[in-house]
Enzyme design. Structure first.
Site, PDB file in Angstrom:
ATOM      1  N   HIS C  47       1.016  -1.376  -0.136  1.00  0.00           N
ATOM      2  CA  HIS C  47       0.054  -0.174  -0.011  1.00  0.00           C
ATOM      3  C   HIS C  47       0.835   1.123  -0.127  1.00  0.00           C
ATOM      4  CE1 HIS C  47      -3.509   2.308   0.581  1.00  0.00           C
ATOM      5  NE2 HIS C  47      -3.136   2.726   1.846  1.00  0.00           N
ATOM      6  N   LYS C  90      -5.127  14.201  -9.658  1.00  0.00           N
ATOM      7  CA  LYS C  90      -4.902  12.781  -9.081  1.00  0.00           C
ATOM      8  C   LYS C  90      -6.068  11.978  -8.899  1.00  0.00           C
ATOM      9  CE  LYS C  90      -1.699  10.476  -6.330  1.00  0.00           C
ATOM     10  NZ  LYS C  90      -0.876  10.495  -4.841  1.00  0.00           N
ATOM     11  N   HIS C  94     -10.552   3.978  -2.892  1.00  0.00           N
ATOM     12  CA  HIS C  94     -10.795   3.418  -1.250  1.00  0.00           C
ATOM     13  C   HIS C  94     -11.661   2.284  -1.246  1.00  0.00           C
ATOM     14  CE1 HIS C  94     -10.403   5.773   2.708  1.00  0.00           C
ATOM     15  NE2 HIS C  94      -9.237   5.582   2.233  1.00  0.00           N
ATOM     16  N   HIS C  96     -11.378  -0.897  -0.576  1.00  0.00           N
ATOM     17  CA  HIS C  96     -11.807  -1.798   0.756  1.00  0.00           C
ATOM     18  C   HIS C  96     -12.403  -1.382   1.934  1.00  0.00           C
ATOM     19  CE1 HIS C  96      -8.075  -3.725  -1.332  1.00  0.00           C
ATOM     20  NE2 HIS C  96      -8.921  -4.562  -1.556  1.00  0.00           N
ATOM     21  N   ASP C 116      -4.722  15.358  -1.331  1.00  0.00           N
ATOM     22  CA  ASP C 116      -3.490  15.374  -2.074  1.00  0.00           C
ATOM     23  C   ASP C 116      -3.400  16.568  -2.974  1.00  0.00           C
ATOM     24  OD1 ASP C 116      -2.060  12.989  -1.622  1.00  0.00           O
ATOM     25  OD2 ASP C 116      -2.706  11.811  -3.122  1.00  0.00           O
ATOM     26  N   GLN C 240     -12.217   4.783   9.071  1.00  0.00           N
ATOM     27  CA  GLN C 240     -12.120   5.855   9.780  1.00  0.00           C
ATOM     28  C   GLN C 240     -13.506   6.768   9.241  1.00  0.00           C
ATOM     29  OE1 GLN C 240      -8.479   6.065   7.830  1.00  0.00           O
ATOM     30  NE2 GLN C 240      -8.705   4.312   8.957  1.00  0.00           N
TER      31      GLN C 240
END
Lengths: 86, 233, 666, 86
Positions: C47, C90, C94, C96, C116, C240
């Site tokens: 990752h 960019k 996300h 999973h 980012d 989260q």
């Protein structure tokens, strides 16, 4: 199911470890309004469901099933169940 | 005449409104920070805009926390001294929460956020927002909200009708007002209202979002032009 | 751990190989302690360091006439828009987290990609989403889709960036493992671009934004054998919670501070949080950092040093500032009520030193953890997938030609195919009008056309594209078609493609057939981008997208930004007036390979990728660009899923018109 | 305020006469999952607040004040307060 009526109250809150953005903002706003002695504020959902059940235990059991099948996502949420006879 | 655009933490249409007033209409515009205790340099006859957005993330209730900001006291004083306020979307929610406008905005009947161009019919033209627009005119002014359903109790609603406080209603292209042309379940398709003294205005549609043909539509410009025209009298 | 064997034993929890342990011992010149091993374990995971993909990604062309910064040096590659404006863009995945908590997984995906972008100093002005779900008739897929759409909407709408384009695919391959890729596009004045390099010793290091919690350390806790755990591993959250409000005030505070030149360097905290941002910034500057972990504001006071270092709590940035500008910086963050806490400083010696209450918990060379430097790079073995035999066996003659009645049935099937049908019920939930620049809010174009706020003439076109069926059939050609189609959409909207980003969603890289798909896909993208001089400015790789039935269809999502030089000349997709003549540009080939018709009407899952002639495609795109420039056409629409039929019906429906087509006799 | 700790739970629901869109959706989903005998489903907010108060009555009184000043909008919402000593 015989006709006894119950009011089921379900509180669905984020897991304690998780950040609760709403809780943070409401906590600050309450302090801004002058409330002291507040240690923690958490904001979640409350669901009231009127159902028919044969007795209190069955009403609770139905509510448990509703939570695990739909109402709460265990990955991020916990729930508490309160039941009153109507 | 001067304009003030308030910035709350979480407002996100403040720069859009500022651009339309300053660059498209060439008006004298100032940003007002929510922590300020006054609205200088604005005074009597000047207009303050509470823009759209998610003040305080719309946490707890849309507008519930923004109304506690210091600027709101200054805005109430501004109105008492003959000033004007227009709340757009989140701004309308804040004015209702602050008690400056009757009623409240609750979740849309489909329970989802809705963003789309939206036809609204002008219900009265004797207000600063609509004096350049004939009664019954249909404008395309986009909406973008999740808590846009206007609710007010029947007595208050009756007095608002009697006092000509209903500005816009959701309609179709030809001005028909029915349940099917109501995107969020607002009572009587109400999309915009004002207070009894015609100094405080609130509307859920975003006039700044149809203000430039360059982007695709400029129906909304007529609202701002009406105010400029009315203030210039 | 005081012997090499003990370290190797403990390292297995991090699936670090014995060779990798020896490499760590060599780098440190001694055995690592438990915390240091955890740091290597996280930073050398797939990752963070792309160890199984970096070799191939390095072959992708980064140069191009519009490129300001190549991929890798900065968090997001930037292209030059002219008039002193640069564009950062960019796309990231996300997948999973969205499979187990769709709402929060998707929301934090949106938050992460926007960070980012604004870490470069750019204000995000557009968001796009490439979503792939199981079939909507499946209840779980509907639950995932509903949660993902609400999460993207709630985060993006509150954050104030319009979601203006994207795509939604439905296929059972994504039933358990959805694809949720979010793309962000931002704009910054060239002289306001913020570097991500720790250039000068003495710069102060600040953590800005939300307090740090036990987020995203479940993997680390699970992997580590001997890190002392305060919280039992199983009740550590796996997902989260996003806070778009904190991200909005964090954005505004950063942009205001940057306007005043108060930020020397900055990086957002994504995977491996504080550890990754401090080590990458230090490695780029060939400098070191001293960080005092007890100074980091925490959500749980009893957090351990390794938890603080590895936490992936959202909405946090690492900011470096010159000492004399610190007071001014604090004033801006106080104004916006955004927490800003000094936690250490840059040092001359290229060593990372992490202290906790006076005790040094970890020390390692700055380069040790950075991708492509200390971290390992592997080339796995690959083998052409066996299903290719089925694909090449396909013979179009075996497909019966439908009679007229069946044709009408097929026409309806295609229009109601969820992948092809209108996505308005989804798009309507996104604020696609904030920042008042999206032309597609009023008229549909093949790509989304967005005015750069608040200019009169500066417009960009953006799109994401990937047809996974073509890539499954032939990863090389399929990926080339994805790039070609994205370019076609940009060109049909009056744009000139200037940069490419990609999110490569694949299965398990240790499965040789998946690694074959991955390598061939990257080679296909490399070759077409080289030939068409299209720079790839950055992207993301997401492996391990799979279910018990095996890997998902290979899904290399391509995102492209184009400049619309003459916005007044663009032509939208719908038919305009009755009597207008309809023309198809490009050859009419009898080719139904990997078409929705073949797959869903005839149930043939294995057929080659459609015919693709790279030179002809480029000539057609240039031709379309010329037609728009010379204002010779009134509408244009590219032919993709559903073929000519769907292109015609879409142009008719949106134009409120009908059409009459006479196909040539032969 | 002496140091006795109370957990205040506040349920904030839309006025009964107002349509509750979330309640409608949850009701339908529960029926689709096969739950019978459900008469009414209403979805609202639950707020947990840990506060210091000298006794239960004071805790309730503080909670009342919080609701009227911030947590509930009387134009469209009602609230119920539960208090437990921690």
């Amino acid at each position: 199911m015989s006709g006894r009526k119950f009011k089921v109250g379900i509180d669905i809150m984020l897991l304690p470890e998780l950040l609760d953005p709403q809780g943070v903002v409401v906590h600050k706003a309450l302090q801004q309004l002058g409330f002291q002695g507040i240690e923690k504020v958490r904001v979640g959902k409350h669901i009231d469901i009127d159902i028919e059940a044969s007795d209190r235990e069955e009403a609770i059991q139905i509510a448990e099933e509703m939570c695990s099948k739909l109402l709460a996502n265990p990955v991020v949420e916990t729930y508490r169940i309160h039941v009153e006879e109507l | 005449m001067r304009w003030g655009v308030v910035i709350f933490p979480g407002s996100n249409c403040d720069r859009d409104v500022f651009h339309v007033l300053k660059d498209v209409l060439g008006e004298d515009v100032h940003f007002l920070w929510h922590k300020n205790g006054s609205v200088e340099p604005l005074g009597e006859g000047d207009w303050i805009i509470l823009p759209g957005g998610f003040s305080y993330g719309d946490y707890l209730r849309a507008g519930a926390i923004a109304r506690l900001s210091p600027i709101m006291k200054a805005i109430k004083r501004h109105v008492e001294k003959g000033g004007y306020v227009l709340g757009i979307c989140n701004g309308f929610q804040i004015l209702c929460e602050a008690g400056l406008l009757p009623g409240a905005l609750v979740m849309n009947t489909n329970g989802r956020f809705i963003c789309q161009p939206q036809y609204v019919r002008v219900e009265t033209s004797n207000t600063p927002l609509t004096n350049l627009i004939a009664d019954g005119t249909v404008l395309n002014i986009p909406i973008a909200h999740k808590e846009g359903r206007y609710y007010v109790d029947n007595e208050t609603l009756k007095s608002m009708y009697a006092n000509d406080q209903i500005l816009f209603k959701y309609s179709d292209e030809s001005g028909v007002v029915t349940d099917t042309t109501n995107p969020n379940g607002s009572v009587d398709n109400i999309a915009g209202v004002c207070d009894a003294n015609k100094q405080v205005f609130g509307m859920m549609p975003h006039p700044e979002r149809s203000a430039e043909q360059l982007i695709g539509n400029d129906d909304g410009l007529q609202i701002f032009k009406s105010i400029v025209q009315w203030a210039g009298k | 751990m005081n012997t090499r064997e003990e370290v190797i034993q403990a390292a297995m929890g991090w699936n670090l190989t014995p060779e990798e342990v020896d490499r760590i011992i060599e780098i440190l010149g001694r055995l690592p302690n438990a915390v240091e091993l955890a740091l290597f374990g996280v930073m050398w995971s797939e990752h963070c360091c792309y160890k199984n993909s970096l070799h191939w990604l390095k072959q992708l062309p980064k140069e191009g006439k519009h490129v300001l910064k190549g991929a890798g040096e900065e968090n997001a590659g930037l292209v030059d828009l002219g008039d002193n404006l640069a564009c950062a863009f960019k796309i990231e995945s996300h997948n999973h987290p969205s499979a187990i908590a769709p709402y929060h997984g998707a929301a934090t995906g949106v938050g992460g990609i926007h960070r980012d972008i604004f870490t470069t100093g750019a204000r995000p002005i557009a968001a796009l989403d490439s979503l792939h779900f199981g079939h909507p008739e499946d209840r779980r897929s509907r639950w995932i889709m509903d949660g993902v759409v609400r999460g993207i909407g709630d985060y993006g709408n509150s954050f104030g960036v319009p979601t203006i384009a994207g795509e939604v695919y439905f296929d059972d391959t994504y039933r358990v493992n959805p694809i949720v890729n979010a793309m962000s596009v931002g704009v910054v004045e060239k002289d306001k671009i913020i570097s991500a390099v720790a250039k000068e010793a003495g710069w102060k290091a600040f953590i800005a934004g939300a307090p740090t919690g036990r987020d995203g350390i479940k993997g680390a806790a699970f992997a580590s054998v001997d890190l002392d755990l305060e919280e039992a591993e199983e009740n550590l959250p796996a997902v989260q919670i996003g806070d778009p409000f904190m991200e909005k005030i964090l954005l505004e505070a950063i942009l205001e501070a940057n306007e005043k030149g108060l930020i020397a360097a900055m990086q957002d905290m994504g995977a491996a949080g504080l550890l990754c941002s401090t080590s990458e910034m230090a490695a780029r500057g060939k400098k070191g950092m001293v960080i005092y972990l007890e100074k980091v504001p925490l959500r749980h006071p009893s957090m351990k040093p390794w938890e603080i270092l590895l936490s992936e709590s959202q909405e946090r940035m690492l900011i470096l500032a010159e000492p004399e500008k610190v007071d001014e910086l604090k004033k801006v963050f106080d104004k916006w009520d955004v927490p800003l806490t000094e936690i250490g400083e840059v040092i001359e010696e290229p060593i990372l030193q992490y202290y906790f209450k006076g005790e040094k918990v970890a020390e390692l060379p700055s380069y040790a953890l950075a991708a492509g430097e200390g971290a390992p790079v592997y080339r796995r073995t690959w083998r052409e997938a066996d299903y290719r035999f089925e694909v090449l066996k396909f013979n179009p003659a075996q497909v019966p030609i439908p009679d007229w009645d069946e044709m009408l049935e097929i026409a309806k099937e295609l229009v109601t195919n969820p992948t092809i049908a209108s996505k308005k019920p989804i798009i309507r939930q996104y604020d696609h009008m904030v920042q008042i620049g999206n032309k597609n809010a009023w008229e549909p174009f093949d790509a989304a056309i967005m005015r750069v706020p608040y200019s009169n003439d500066k417009f960009i076109a953006v799109t994401t594209d990937c047809n996974p069926y073509y890539v499954y059939a032939d990863p090389y050609i399929g990926t080339q078609i994805a790039v070609a189609e994205a370019c076609r959409n940009i060109v049909c909207s009056g744009g000139e493609p200037v940069g490419v980003t990609n999110c490569l969603n694949f299965g398990n890289p240790y499965d040789p057939r998946v690694y074959w798909q991955f390598v061939r896909a990257v080679q296909g993208m490399r070759d077409i981008c080289r030939q068409w001089e299209l720079p790839i400015t950055g992207g993301n790789v997401s492996f391990y997208n799979q279910s018990e039935e095996g890997p998902i269809m290979p899904t290399p999502v391509i995102g492209i930004v184009g400049i619309v030089h003459e916005p007044e000349k663009v032509v939208s997709m719908p038919f305009k007036q009755t009597g207008d003549i309809i023309v198809q540009i490009g050859p009419m080939i009898d080719d139904i390979a990997s078409s929705q018709y073949l797959i869903f009407h005839h149930g043939i899952r294995h057929s080659p990728a459609p015919v693709f002639d790279i030179e002809l495609e480029k000539r057609i795109q240039n031709f379309i660009g010329m037609l728009i420039k010379k204002q010779l056409i009134k509408s244009v629409h590219d032919i993709s899923e559903g073929g000519l039929w769907i292109a015609l019906i879409e142009s008719a429906i949106y134009g409120n018109k009908g059409f009459e087509i006479k196909l040539p006799e032969n």
